[in-house]
Each structure stands twice: as structure tokens, then as C-alpha cells.
Design a protein around this motif. Sequence first.
Motif, short mmCIF file in Angstrom:
data_model
loop_
_atom_site.label_atom_id
_atom_site.label_comp_id
_atom_site.label_asym_id
_atom_site.label_seq_id
_atom_site.Cartn_x
_atom_site.Cartn_y
_atom_site.Cartn_z
N GLU A 61 0.81 -1.22 0.00
CA GLU A 61 0.00 0.00 0.00
C GLU A 61 0.84 1.27 0.00
OE1 GLU A 61 -1.26 0.53 4.60
OE2 GLU A 61 -2.17 -1.13 3.54
N ASP A 62 2.12 1.17 0.36
CA ASP A 62 3.00 2.34 0.38
C ASP A 62 3.89 2.41 -0.85
OD1 ASP A 62 2.15 3.29 2.92
OD2 ASP A 62 3.31 1.69 3.86
N GLU A 63 3.62 1.62 -1.85
CA GLU A 63 4.47 1.53 -3.03
C GLU A 63 4.70 2.88 -3.71
OE1 GLU A 63 3.84 -0.56 -7.20
OE2 GLU A 63 4.02 -2.00 -5.57
N ASP A 64 3.68 3.72 -3.73
CA ASP A 64 3.80 5.01 -4.43
C ASP A 64 4.55 6.06 -3.63
OD1 ASP A 64 2.47 4.03 -6.66
OD2 ASP A 64 0.51 4.67 -5.91
N THR A 65 4.64 5.90 -2.31
CA THR A 65 5.29 6.91 -1.49
C THR A 65 6.67 6.49 -1.02
OG1 THR A 65 4.20 6.06 0.49
CG2 THR A 65 3.11 7.88 -0.68
N SER A 66 6.97 5.23 -1.05
CA SER A 66 8.24 4.74 -0.53
C SER A 66 9.28 4.61 -1.65
CB SER A 66 8.05 3.38 0.13
OG SER A 66 9.29 2.90 0.61
N PRO A 67 10.52 5.04 -1.38
CA PRO A 67 11.57 4.87 -2.38
C PRO A 67 12.23 3.49 -2.34
CG PRO A 67 12.47 6.04 -0.52
CD PRO A 67 10.99 5.82 -0.23
N TRP A 68 11.89 2.68 -1.35
CA TRP A 68 12.58 1.39 -1.17
C TRP A 68 12.14 0.39 -2.23
CZ3 TRP A 68 15.57 4.08 1.27
CH2 TRP A 68 15.22 4.86 2.36
N TYR A 91 15.51 7.54 -6.25
CA TYR A 91 16.75 7.27 -5.52
C TYR A 91 17.52 8.53 -5.13
CZ TYR A 91 20.42 8.27 -8.92
OH TYR A 91 21.30 8.90 -9.75
N GLN A 92 17.45 9.61 -5.90
CA GLN A 92 18.30 10.77 -5.61
C GLN A 92 18.00 11.36 -4.24
OE1 GLN A 92 17.73 12.98 -9.29
NE2 GLN A 92 19.83 12.48 -9.86
N GLU A 93 16.75 11.63 -3.96
CA GLU A 93 16.39 12.19 -2.66
C GLU A 93 16.65 11.18 -1.55
OE1 GLU A 93 12.61 14.18 -0.29
OE2 GLU A 93 12.26 13.28 -2.24
N ALA A 94 16.28 9.93 -1.78
CA ALA A 94 16.46 8.91 -0.76
C ALA A 94 17.93 8.64 -0.47
CB ALA A 94 15.75 7.62 -1.18
N ALA A 95 18.76 8.60 -1.50
CA ALA A 95 20.19 8.35 -1.31
C ALA A 95 20.85 9.50 -0.57
CB ALA A 95 20.88 8.11 -2.65
#
Length: 119
Positions: A61-68, A91-95
Motif C-alpha cells: 500500500e505504500d508503493e507510491d510513497t516509498s523509495p525502497w 533514488y536521488q532524494e532517498a540516497a
Amino acid sequence: MSYDLAVWDGPRPADDAAALEVFEDLYGRFMKGEGQPPTARIRQYVEGLVARWPDLSADDEDEDTSPWSDGPLINNASGPLFYFGMVFSKYQEAALFAAGLARTSGLICFDPQDRRLIA
């Protein structure tokens, strides 16, 4: 397609070549086979990541908000090593966040694609 980072608990390698050796050693010892429970510092680091973005669950359910790229994220940790992927589109923001959190947590962050330490 995903972008991967490795984070580990240990002394900072002298340079990128030394970091690659440390990463390969840790990966061979901790990520192949059954694995081990993550160290307390690695567990706290993962908790910091999922506090920022939701962990993926079985129902996605979090697929659209999570970068993982997969979840639960803690399943990518073994002993002092955490090796995880991010979806390429996020990935840029998450990394950037992951590297900063590693730095403030006293952990080493390594980019295995570019074979370089991340400051």
C-alpha cells in the motif's frame, strides 16, 4: 531498475579502493547464507530510514510513497552491514537522506555501483 547503497558499522576506509575491499568482505561474510541479526547501530539506522519513508509491506500500500525497492527494509541487514535498494525514479532524494543519516550515525556509506565512498 534499482539503485543500491551499502552502509556498515566500522572504521572508515582510507579510500574508495579500500572501501570496496571492506564491502566485498562484509558482503561475503554477512549477506550470503543465513545472515545474522543486525547490530544495534544498523537497526537504529534502518529505523531512521523508515521513519522518513514508509517501509514496504506485503500488501504494497505504500508503493507510491516509498523509495525502497523491497521490504521490510530490515531484511536487508545482517550483522554490521545493510545493503539496500531504492527505486530508480526516487533514488536521488532517498540516497541523499540515507548518506546524511549514515554520516550522522557514525556509519560508513558506500556506493557499490560507482565503487566509491559517500561523504
